[in-house]
Design a protein around this motif. Structure first.
Motif, short mmCIF file in Angstrom:
data_model
loop_
_atom_site.label_atom_id
_atom_site.label_comp_id
_atom_site.label_asym_id
_atom_site.label_seq_id
_atom_site.Cartn_x
_atom_site.Cartn_y
_atom_site.Cartn_z
N UNK A 226 31.95 -1.50 3.42
CA UNK A 226 33.33 -1.01 3.29
C UNK A 226 34.22 -2.21 3.01
N UNK A 227 34.94 -2.15 1.92
CA UNK A 227 35.79 -3.27 1.51
C UNK A 227 37.23 -2.78 1.40
N UNK A 233 46.31 -0.28 2.68
CA UNK A 233 45.48 -0.08 3.86
C UNK A 233 44.27 0.80 3.59
N UNK A 234 43.93 0.98 2.35
CA UNK A 234 42.79 1.82 2.00
C UNK A 234 41.50 1.00 1.97
N UNK A 235 40.38 1.71 2.14
CA UNK A 235 39.07 1.07 2.05
C UNK A 235 38.23 1.77 0.99
N UNK A 236 37.36 1.01 0.39
CA UNK A 236 36.37 1.56 -0.52
C UNK A 236 35.01 1.54 0.16
N UNK A 237 34.24 2.61 -0.06
CA UNK A 237 32.86 2.60 0.41
C UNK A 237 31.95 2.30 -0.77
N UNK A 238 30.97 1.44 -0.53
CA UNK A 238 30.02 1.10 -1.57
C UNK A 238 28.61 1.14 -0.99
N UNK A 239 27.64 1.35 -1.87
CA UNK A 239 26.23 1.33 -1.49
C UNK A 239 25.62 0.05 -2.04
N UNK A 240 24.98 -0.68 -1.15
CA UNK A 240 24.32 -1.91 -1.59
C UNK A 240 22.84 -1.62 -1.84
N UNK A 245 23.00 -6.79 -8.04
CA UNK A 245 23.81 -7.86 -7.46
C UNK A 245 25.13 -7.34 -6.94
N UNK A 246 25.65 -6.31 -7.57
CA UNK A 246 26.95 -5.78 -7.18
C UNK A 246 26.78 -4.42 -6.50
N UNK A 247 27.45 -4.23 -5.35
CA UNK A 247 27.38 -2.95 -4.65
C UNK A 247 27.99 -1.84 -5.51
N UNK A 248 27.45 -0.65 -5.39
CA UNK A 248 27.87 0.49 -6.21
C UNK A 248 28.91 1.30 -5.47
N UNK A 249 30.08 1.51 -6.07
CA UNK A 249 31.16 2.24 -5.42
C UNK A 249 30.90 3.74 -5.49
N UNK A 250 31.60 4.48 -4.68
CA UNK A 250 31.45 5.94 -4.68
C UNK A 250 31.83 6.54 -6.03
#
Length: 368
Positions: A226-227, A233-240, A245-250
């Protein structure tokens, strides 16, 4: 608190049905059999405890739209609860040919019919909201039984999931405000705040989600991250993933991956409502995921009642070690009939065939 029996008359295709759910339930039937209307009846019941009955009926198109065949004059619901034991009855009558309704009757008893907490009739009040929603919170009205009566508020937590939107423009794919949320709402769009709260605070929940994702996608799955979103104040969820190399966002996840993660979050919640019901959980998922969903549903049923509706024999067959209470929905002459499978005859057939095979071959109704 659990639902022991639900009797419904005059609601949509449920002209006159009785349903006795267990802890883990699958309602199976072909498209158009009316199985989803059982979930809609649960939604109506939940709305009646939240003070939103009028809004709920209006959003469904008015009273005429939810009556059986438009011909029934009233909707009757009788609910038998266990732990604690109560009987609750609600009778809604259509006002002439309009879309409006009146509450013709509402009663709440203990199961032995020895204590009556309310027995409301249409002449006792003009309110279009139930006594259960307007009076239940005042524990001083019933000091001797207030603790058990207040437990009925849990009916507000009946949560049903239909047509979960994971499309590219859905809110579920966007960065979300980092609120402290612990259960997925009916539309599923608060998934990110729920995951952010539970995945970062609850080690058991984190382990369950990671285990489910590895079971579905293999060792390439590493973890959720979560970044913070830039500037707010929002967060992004990503799957690593280990291979990237780069985490995949929703926003970039496949529909099936996001839908699977949504189901796992619902079933893994450490403090769920009293009942969760999911309409056609197999939608958009590969059959290899069905046993994982079944495993997590079995575990969730130790904390809450779980109900699935499906028309997939493969999904029904995913329950191997523990068989759910299975109800067959059948459409005939304009109404839905529900038959719950039980007894020695069912066990005899299961020694040779799976539930999915029996449903596929049209033999389940004969056993019910």
């Amino acid at each position: 608190m659990k639902i022991k029996q639900l009797d419904i008359a005059g609601f949509r295709s449920l002209k006159n049905v009785s349903w006795q759910p267990g802890d883990l339930n699958v309602v199976i039937g072909p498209n158009g059999s009316g199985k989803s209307n059982l979930l809609r009846a649960l939604e109506l019941l939940s709305a009646s405890t939240q003070g939103s009955l009028s809004k709920h009926i209006l959003s469904a198109g008015g009273m005429g739209a939810i009556l059986w065949d438009g011909r029934a004059s009233s909707i009757w619901i009788n609910l038998k609860l266990a732990n604690p034991t109560f009987d609750y009855e609600l009778n809604l009558a259509r006002l002439g040919s309009t879309s409006g309704y009146s509450i013709e009757g509402e009663s709440l008893f203990d199961s032995n019919q020895t204590s009556q907490f309310t027995n409301r009739t249409s002449t006792s009040t003009r309110s279009n909201e139930t006594w259960l929603s307007t009076e239940l919170s005042f524990s001083n009205l019933f000091p001797e039984d207030s603790e058990e009566l207040l437990d009925l508020i849990k009916l507000k937590g009946i949560t049903t999931y239909h047509d979960l939107d994971v499309s590219k423009k859905s809110q579920i794919r966007q960065p979300s405000v980092a609120r402290n949320e612990r259960f997925v709402e009916a539309d599923g769009q608060n998934l990110i705040p729920v995951l952010h709260t539970l995945y970062t605070e609850n080690r058991d929940f984190e382990w369950n989600i990671d285990a489910a994702m590895r079971a579905a996608f293999g060792s390439d799955y590493e973890k959720l991250v979560f970044t913070p979103d830039a500037g707010d104040q929002r967060v992004q969820m990503k799957v690593r993933w280990r291979s990237l190399q780069r985490a995949q966002s929703t926003a970039d996840l496949s529909d099936g991956t996001l839908r699977f993660l949504l189901l796992m979050t619902i079933l893994s919640a450490p403090d769920p409502p009293m009942l969760i019901a999911i309409d056609e959980p197999e939608t958009g998922l590969h059959p290899s995921m069905f046993p994982i969903i079944a495993e997590y549903a079995v575990e969730a049923s130790s904390r809450t009642q779980v109900v699935f509706t499906t028309h997939s024999p493969q999904f029904l067959d995913a329950f191997t070690d523990i068989k759910p209470t299975t109800t067959v929905a059948r459409w005939e002459n304009g109404e839905t009939f529900l038959h719950t499978l039980k007894g020695e005859q069912l066990n005899y057939w299961l020694a040779e065939y799976s539930l999915g095979t029996l449903f596929h071959d049209g033999d389940l109704e004969a056993i019910a």
